[in-house]
Enzyme design. Structure first.
Site, PDB file in Angstrom:
ATOM      1  N   SER A  18      10.684   8.535  -3.502  1.00  0.00           N
ATOM      2  CA  SER A  18      11.925   8.373  -2.724  1.00  0.00           C
ATOM      3  C   SER A  18      13.187   8.813  -3.486  1.00  0.00           C
ATOM      4  O   SER A  18      14.037   9.482  -2.899  1.00  0.00           O
ATOM      5  CB  SER A  18      12.078   6.931  -2.250  1.00  0.00           C
ATOM      6  N   LYS A  67       7.856  -6.515  -0.580  1.00  0.00           N
ATOM      7  CA  LYS A  67       7.990  -6.292   0.862  1.00  0.00           C
ATOM      8  C   LYS A  67       7.916  -7.591   1.676  1.00  0.00           C
ATOM      9  O   LYS A  67       8.582  -7.716   2.694  1.00  0.00           O
ATOM     10  CB  LYS A  67       6.900  -5.336   1.353  1.00  0.00           C
ATOM     11  N   ASP A 103       7.962   1.558   8.554  1.00  0.00           N
ATOM     12  CA  ASP A 103       6.618   2.130   8.339  1.00  0.00           C
ATOM     13  C   ASP A 103       5.881   2.351   9.653  1.00  0.00           C
ATOM     14  O   ASP A 103       5.235   3.389   9.847  1.00  0.00           O
ATOM     15  CB  ASP A 103       5.772   1.206   7.451  1.00  0.00           C
ATOM     16  N   GLY A 248      -0.900  12.202   5.117  1.00  0.00           N
ATOM     17  CA  GLY A 248      -0.101  11.028   4.743  1.00  0.00           C
ATOM     18  C   GLY A 248       1.367  11.295   4.454  1.00  0.00           C
ATOM     19  O   GLY A 248       2.197  10.387   4.519  1.00  0.00           O
TER      20      GLY A 248
END
Ligand code: ATR
Length: 284
Positions: A18, A67, A103, A248
């Site tokens: 990222s 998360k 997501d 992916g």
């Protein structure tokens, strides 16, 4: 021009793509934004959340192991993230921290974008019962899939997931099957979509229990969340069988694009963002 700071928290964080993806995008677009990497261990989350408001941080991504544990620290959690029990994107608005999960939508957006697949009325087989599988399951159920077969090495994890989702989506048929060649073969002829949501595929590995893909119907799409390598053994085999494939990298790109939209209110240039992501992957 106000400089905005974004970032990602996690442990380990060194291998996250990222920072390079967003960093290169901001540079190419000449945006006054920065994206930083925060190495944050389990016990350090509370202190980070308290302090980050004072640093001019406008938002951040969240990865393993925070998360789930970040939820109680947030002022507000969006319904998808609440149902998934996991946040991957936080928006800082004044004193308030708002949690999102991109997501689920990121996966489906990328799948539809690349293959044209729409879940309504379809049947899917999902391999895996971890966090990624949960997000994908949610996206498919939320968008009207008819039937899902769920298969995991640890069968009990798939059963827990099935019960949780049956409560939220009582009309969708969700069936747990064992991760054996025999059980998987039994459902192959019924599915429109096969998803590998396990970690298997990294470095050229393949799920040994999976029957040959030539047994899938010609309409079936094969989707793999693994993106190292970009084309996994599973996707190579699917291509040899002339099946449509989905890699992916798409989920990674689209979840980031949705985070960008939450932070800035704007849609990013996906092609440019993807280039930054692929460059980051090559260099990693
Ligand atoms: P993520 O959040 O990325 O989904 P996770 O929660 O660790 O990560 O889940 C990893 C998934 O890959 C699980 O479904 C795991 O199966 P178990 O629940 O039995 O652990 C699956 N997985 C990992 N290695 C595997 C292997 N060698 N064979 C089959 N499944 C495997």
């Amino acid at each position: 021009m106000t400089v905005k700071i974004f970032g990602i928290i996690g442990d380990p964080i060194q291998h996250s793509l990222s920072p390079e993806m967003f960093g290169s995008y901001f540079r190419k677009k000449k945006l006054p934004y920065l994206y930083l990497r925060f190495h944050l261990r389990k016990g350090e989350l509370g202190r980070f959340v308290k302090k980050c408001r004072g640093w001019g941080l406008a938002g951040f991504n969240v990865t393993i192991p925070h998360k789930e544990t970040i939820l109680p620290f947030l002022s507000q959690v969006d319904p998808t993230a609440r149902r998934l029990g996991a946040v991957n994107t936080v928006l800082i608005k004044g004193d308030r921290l708002i949690g999102y999960n991109t997501d689920a939508a990121g996966y489906l957006e990328s799948l539809t974008d690349e293959t044209g697949f729409r879940p309504r009325g379809k049947t899917a087989l999902i391999l895996g019962a971890g966090g990624a599988s949960r997000a994908i399951l949610y996206a498919l159920c939320q968008n009207g899939i008819k039937r899902i077969f769920l298969s995991n090495r640890t069968r009990s994890r798939a059963t827990v997931l099935m019960h949780q989702f049956k409560k939220i989506f009582p009309r969708i048929e969700i069936e747990v099957i064992s991760l054996t060649a025999q059980q998987l073969s039994r459902v192959f002829s019924k599915i429109d979509l096969l998803i590998n949501a396990t970690a298997v595929g990294l470095k050229g590995t393949r799920l040994t229990q999976l029957p040959p893909l030539k047994r899938l119907p010609r309409r079936a799409i094969v989707s793999d969340i693994v993106y190292r390598p970009l084309e996994t053994t599973l996707l190579k085999e699917a291509k040899r069988c002339r099946l449509q494939t989905h890699g992916g990298i798409g989920m990674l790109l689209h979840q980031a694009a949705l985070a960008y939209r939450i932070w800035t209110g704007k849609n990013p240039d996906l092609r440019l963002m993807k280039k930054g992501l692929l460059d980051a992957l090559k260099e990693s």
